[in-house]
Scaffold this motif. Structure first.
Motif, PDB file in Angstrom:
ATOM      1  N   GLU A  18       0.837  -1.200   0.000  1.00  0.00           N
ATOM      2  CA  GLU A  18       0.000   0.000   0.000  1.00  0.00           C
ATOM      3  C   GLU A  18       0.879   1.260   0.000  1.00  0.00           C
ATOM      4  O   GLU A  18       0.614   2.222  -0.726  1.00  0.00           O
ATOM      5  CB  GLU A  18      -0.917  -0.003   1.231  1.00  0.00           C
ATOM      6  N   ALA A  19       1.937   1.230   0.799  1.00  0.00           N
ATOM      7  CA  ALA A  19       2.857   2.379   0.859  1.00  0.00           C
ATOM      8  C   ALA A  19       3.549   2.601  -0.486  1.00  0.00           C
ATOM      9  O   ALA A  19       3.702   3.742  -0.944  1.00  0.00           O
ATOM     10  CB  ALA A  19       3.887   2.160   1.961  1.00  0.00           C
ATOM     11  N   ILE A  20       3.944   1.515  -1.149  1.00  0.00           N
ATOM     12  CA  ILE A  20       4.581   1.636  -2.476  1.00  0.00           C
ATOM     13  C   ILE A  20       3.564   2.171  -3.493  1.00  0.00           C
ATOM     14  O   ILE A  20       3.855   3.097  -4.264  1.00  0.00           O
ATOM     15  CB  ILE A  20       5.141   0.268  -2.953  1.00  0.00           C
ATOM     16  N   ASN A  21       2.386   1.585  -3.499  1.00  0.00           N
ATOM     17  CA  ASN A  21       1.356   1.995  -4.470  1.00  0.00           C
ATOM     18  C   ASN A  21       0.958   3.458  -4.307  1.00  0.00           C
ATOM     19  O   ASN A  21       0.661   4.146  -5.280  1.00  0.00           O
ATOM     20  CB  ASN A  21       0.126   1.086  -4.345  1.00  0.00           C
ATOM     21  N   LYS A  22       0.963   3.938  -3.066  1.00  0.00           N
ATOM     22  CA  LYS A  22       0.605   5.343  -2.822  1.00  0.00           C
ATOM     23  C   LYS A  22       1.785   6.278  -3.073  1.00  0.00           C
ATOM     24  O   LYS A  22       1.615   7.397  -3.554  1.00  0.00           O
ATOM     25  CB  LYS A  22       0.158   5.505  -1.362  1.00  0.00           C
ATOM     26  N   GLY A  23       2.991   5.803  -2.735  1.00  0.00           N
ATOM     27  CA  GLY A  23       4.153   6.704  -2.734  1.00  0.00           C
ATOM     28  C   GLY A  23       4.982   6.715  -3.999  1.00  0.00           C
ATOM     29  O   GLY A  23       5.745   7.656  -4.235  1.00  0.00           O
ATOM     30  N   GLU A  24       4.851   5.658  -4.820  1.00  0.00           N
ATOM     31  CA  GLU A  24       5.703   5.559  -6.010  1.00  0.00           C
ATOM     32  C   GLU A  24       4.870   5.673  -7.281  1.00  0.00           C
ATOM     33  O   GLU A  24       3.930   4.910  -7.472  1.00  0.00           O
ATOM     34  CB  GLU A  24       6.465   4.219  -6.015  1.00  0.00           C
ATOM     35  N   PRO A  25       5.236   6.592  -8.186  1.00  0.00           N
ATOM     36  CA  PRO A  25       4.487   6.699  -9.444  1.00  0.00           C
ATOM     37  C   PRO A  25       4.743   5.526 -10.385  1.00  0.00           C
ATOM     38  O   PRO A  25       3.952   5.245 -11.274  1.00  0.00           O
ATOM     39  CB  PRO A  25       5.000   8.009 -10.054  1.00  0.00           C
ATOM     40  N   LYS A  26       5.873   4.811 -10.174  1.00  0.00           N
ATOM     41  CA  LYS A  26       6.179   3.676 -11.066  1.00  0.00           C
ATOM     42  C   LYS A  26       7.032   2.649 -10.340  1.00  0.00           C
ATOM     43  O   LYS A  26       7.669   2.951  -9.327  1.00  0.00           O
ATOM     44  CB  LYS A  26       6.906   4.166 -12.327  1.00  0.00           C
ATOM     45  N   LEU A  27       7.026   1.433 -10.854  1.00  0.00           N
ATOM     46  CA  LEU A  27       7.904   0.367 -10.350  1.00  0.00           C
ATOM     47  C   LEU A  27       8.347  -0.457 -11.555  1.00  0.00           C
ATOM     48  O   LEU A  27       7.579  -1.216 -12.124  1.00  0.00           O
ATOM     49  CB  LEU A  27       7.166  -0.505  -9.324  1.00  0.00           C
ATOM     50  N   ASP A  28       9.597  -0.225 -11.945  1.00  0.00           N
ATOM     51  CA  ASP A  28      10.105  -0.828 -13.186  1.00  0.00           C
ATOM     52  C   ASP A  28      10.634  -2.250 -12.996  1.00  0.00           C
ATOM     53  O   ASP A  28      10.539  -3.082 -13.894  1.00  0.00           O
ATOM     54  CB  ASP A  28      11.240   0.044 -13.745  1.00  0.00           C
ATOM     55  N   ILE A  29      11.230  -2.501 -11.820  1.00  0.00           N
ATOM     56  CA  ILE A  29      11.838  -3.817 -11.578  1.00  0.00           C
ATOM     57  C   ILE A  29      11.515  -4.249 -10.150  1.00  0.00           C
ATOM     58  O   ILE A  29      11.808  -3.534  -9.190  1.00  0.00           O
ATOM     59  CB  ILE A  29      13.377  -3.774 -11.773  1.00  0.00           C
ATOM     60  N   LEU A  30      10.899  -5.438 -10.025  1.00  0.00           N
ATOM     61  CA  LEU A  30      10.659  -6.041  -8.712  1.00  0.00           C
ATOM     62  C   LEU A  30      11.549  -7.272  -8.617  1.00  0.00           C
ATOM     63  O   LEU A  30      11.445  -8.178  -9.448  1.00  0.00           O
ATOM     64  CB  LEU A  30       9.188  -6.436  -8.554  1.00  0.00           C
ATOM     65  N   ILE A  31      12.407  -7.302  -7.595  1.00  0.00           N
ATOM     66  CA  ILE A  31      13.299  -8.449  -7.405  1.00  0.00           C
ATOM     67  C   ILE A  31      12.917  -9.152  -6.101  1.00  0.00           C
ATOM     68  O   ILE A  31      13.151  -8.642  -5.002  1.00  0.00           O
ATOM     69  CB  ILE A  31      14.781  -8.020  -7.393  1.00  0.00           C
ATOM     70  N   ASN A  32      12.294 -10.324  -6.259  1.00  0.00           N
ATOM     71  CA  ASN A  32      11.885 -11.140  -5.112  1.00  0.00           C
ATOM     72  C   ASN A  32      13.088 -11.989  -4.696  1.00  0.00           C
ATOM     73  O   ASN A  32      13.274 -13.106  -5.160  1.00  0.00           O
ATOM     74  CB  ASN A  32      10.683 -12.009  -5.495  1.00  0.00           C
ATOM     75  N   ASN A  33      13.912 -11.405  -3.826  1.00  0.00           N
ATOM     76  CA  ASN A  33      15.215 -11.976  -3.498  1.00  0.00           C
ATOM     77  C   ASN A  33      15.267 -12.612  -2.107  1.00  0.00           C
ATOM     78  O   ASN A  33      16.017 -13.547  -1.879  1.00  0.00           O
ATOM     79  CB  ASN A  33      16.262 -10.859  -3.601  1.00  0.00           C
ATOM     80  N   ALA A  34      14.466 -12.087  -1.157  1.00  0.00           N
ATOM     81  CA  ALA A  34      14.566 -12.547   0.236  1.00  0.00           C
ATOM     82  C   ALA A  34      14.240 -14.028   0.334  1.00  0.00           C
ATOM     83  O   ALA A  34      13.500 -14.571  -0.490  1.00  0.00           O
ATOM     84  CB  ALA A  34      13.605 -11.745   1.108  1.00  0.00           C
ATOM     85  N   GLY A  35      14.776 -14.668   1.354  1.00  0.00           N
ATOM     86  CA  GLY A  35      14.434 -16.075   1.536  1.00  0.00           C
ATOM     87  C   GLY A  35      14.964 -16.631   2.839  1.00  0.00           C
ATOM     88  O   GLY A  35      15.848 -16.059   3.462  1.00  0.00           O
ATOM     89  N   VAL A  36      14.384 -17.759   3.245  1.00  0.00           N
ATOM     90  CA  VAL A  36      14.905 -18.520   4.373  1.00  0.00           C
ATOM     91  C   VAL A  36      15.297 -19.889   3.826  1.00  0.00           C
ATOM     92  O   VAL A  36      14.730 -20.358   2.842  1.00  0.00           O
ATOM     93  CB  VAL A  36      13.880 -18.653   5.514  1.00  0.00           C
ATOM     94  N   ASP A  69      -0.412  -3.989 -10.611  1.00  0.00           N
ATOM     95  CA  ASP A  69      -1.011  -2.899 -11.393  1.00  0.00           C
ATOM     96  C   ASP A  69      -0.008  -1.768 -11.602  1.00  0.00           C
ATOM     97  O   ASP A  69       0.104  -1.215 -12.699  1.00  0.00           O
ATOM     98  CB  ASP A  69      -2.278  -2.368 -10.713  1.00  0.00           C
ATOM     99  N   LEU A  70       0.739  -1.441 -10.555  1.00  0.00           N
ATOM    100  CA  LEU A  70       1.766  -0.400 -10.654  1.00  0.00           C
ATOM    101  C   LEU A  70       2.871  -0.819 -11.632  1.00  0.00           C
ATOM    102  O   LEU A  70       3.320  -0.025 -12.458  1.00  0.00           O
ATOM    103  CB  LEU A  70       2.360  -0.124  -9.263  1.00  0.00           C
ATOM    104  N   ILE A  71       3.269  -2.097 -11.548  1.00  0.00           N
ATOM    105  CA  ILE A  71       4.302  -2.617 -12.459  1.00  0.00           C
ATOM    106  C   ILE A  71       3.811  -2.546 -13.906  1.00  0.00           C
ATOM    107  O   ILE A  71       4.543  -2.132 -14.810  1.00  0.00           O
ATOM    108  CB  ILE A  71       4.696  -4.066 -12.074  1.00  0.00           C
ATOM    109  N   LYS A  72       2.558  -2.912 -14.127  1.00  0.00           N
ATOM    110  CA  LYS A  72       1.979  -2.881 -15.490  1.00  0.00           C
ATOM    111  C   LYS A  72       1.941  -1.459 -16.057  1.00  0.00           C
ATOM    112  O   LYS A  72       2.037  -1.273 -17.259  1.00  0.00           O
ATOM    113  CB  LYS A  72       0.568  -3.465 -15.484  1.00  0.00           C
TER     114      LYS A  72
END
Length: 298
Positions: free
Chosen positions: A91-109, A141-144
């Motif tokens: 929600e914070a990203i969607n409200k605060g960022e006009p765009k998101l060009d690259i999402l890197i799902n890196n975290a892990g256990v 939606d933001l990524i699209k």
């Protein structure tokens, strides 16, 4: 054979710039995530590292700024073991960022003792797969709207030993930490494949990758004999900078713009397991993930 060929291939490098681009990287306060952040920051991107431990994250932000010379780096709290935290972050990203060009799902256990997430999922499938599945869904939606855009899922060659136990995905009938880890990494590959199909024609592409056998904090839960083996093979393992290269390759390599859904290792296309190419299994996992997370994602 592929691994041997890749070993002798010249190191990949690219001078691609990312000025004006925004990148979110989960779990980037140490290891390959942090090295990925440094590299992409050097290319001019705005970097948001999403971490559970804000003290470590703030220290990492300082390092990333110093190493890259880029001041446009910040951290935000994200606990992938808690859907409430994931929703708040998105929600914070969607409200605060006009765009998101690259999402890197890196975290892990990795191979941790049995535990459950806030939502009752076994910890490894919960963090490595379910958490990133929900995060991607909430940011899509933001990524699209930011195309051409990329979604990168850091998997592992351990997916090759994995099976998806659709009847007992949370390992409640019996827990083997290595099998649960392999299952979660296979889930990353299958998610990437399913996502690519659903995003065809949108300008958003997806990639799964094996970073290599990397010396990271994730080794802390390995058993005594496993630690011993890792010490023996450590001359042949990668450090975090080398381990980050395939993630960076998937994020910036121009020739990948028309590719989607594939699996990569050593900065090149690689073969995933037969289960990793099973579209029927991928669909069943997708449906189960949506059901368990209480979301509708067509």
């Amino acid at each position: 054979m592929q691994a041997i060929r890749n070993y002798f291939r010249p190191a990949w490098s690219s001078d691609a710039k990312l000025d004006g681009k925004t990148v979110v990287i989960t779990g980037a306060n140490t290891g390959i995530g942090k090295e990925t952040a440094i590299d992409l920051a050097k290319r001019g991107a705005k970097i948001i590292i999403a971490c559970r431990d804000m003290e470590k994250a703030e220290a990492a932000v300082k390092d990333i700024k110093e190493s890259s010379g880029n001041e446009n780096v910040l951290c935000m709290k994200l606990d992938l073991s808690d859907s409430k935290s994931i929703r708040e972050f998105a929600e914070a990203i969607n409200k605060g960022e006009p765009k998101l060009d690259i999402l890197i799902n890196n975290a892990g256990v990795m191979v941790c003792p049995y535990g459950k997430t806030a939502d009752g999922f076994e910890m490894q499938i919960g963090v490595n797969h379910m958490g990133h599945f929900l995060l991607t869904y909430l940011l899509l939606d933001l990524i699209k709207r930011s195309t051409p855009a990329r979604i990168i899922n850091v998997s592992s060659m351990a997916h090759s030993w994995g099976k998806i136990n659709l009847e007992d995905i949370n390992s409640e009938k019996g827990y083997n930490k290595n099998e649960a880890y392999s299952q979660s990494k296979l889930a990353n590959v299958l998610f990437t494949r399913s996502l690519a199909k659903r995003l065809e024609g949108t300008g958003v592409t997806t990639y799964a990758l094996h970073p290599g056998v990397v010396q990271t904090d994730l080794w802390r839960h390995l058993s005594g004999p496993q630690q011993f083996v890792m010490k023996l093979v450590s001359p042949f393992t990668k450090n975090s900078v080398q381990g980050a290269q395939t993630t960076i390759y998937c994020a910036v390599e121009p020739t990948l713009e028309k590719e989607s859904g594939g699996y990569y290792s050593d900065c090149a296309p690689a073969n995933c397991s037969a289960y990793g190419k099973d579209d029927d299994l991928a669909q069943k996992l997708w449906e189960l993930s949506c059901k368990m997370l209480g979301i509708t994602w067509e």
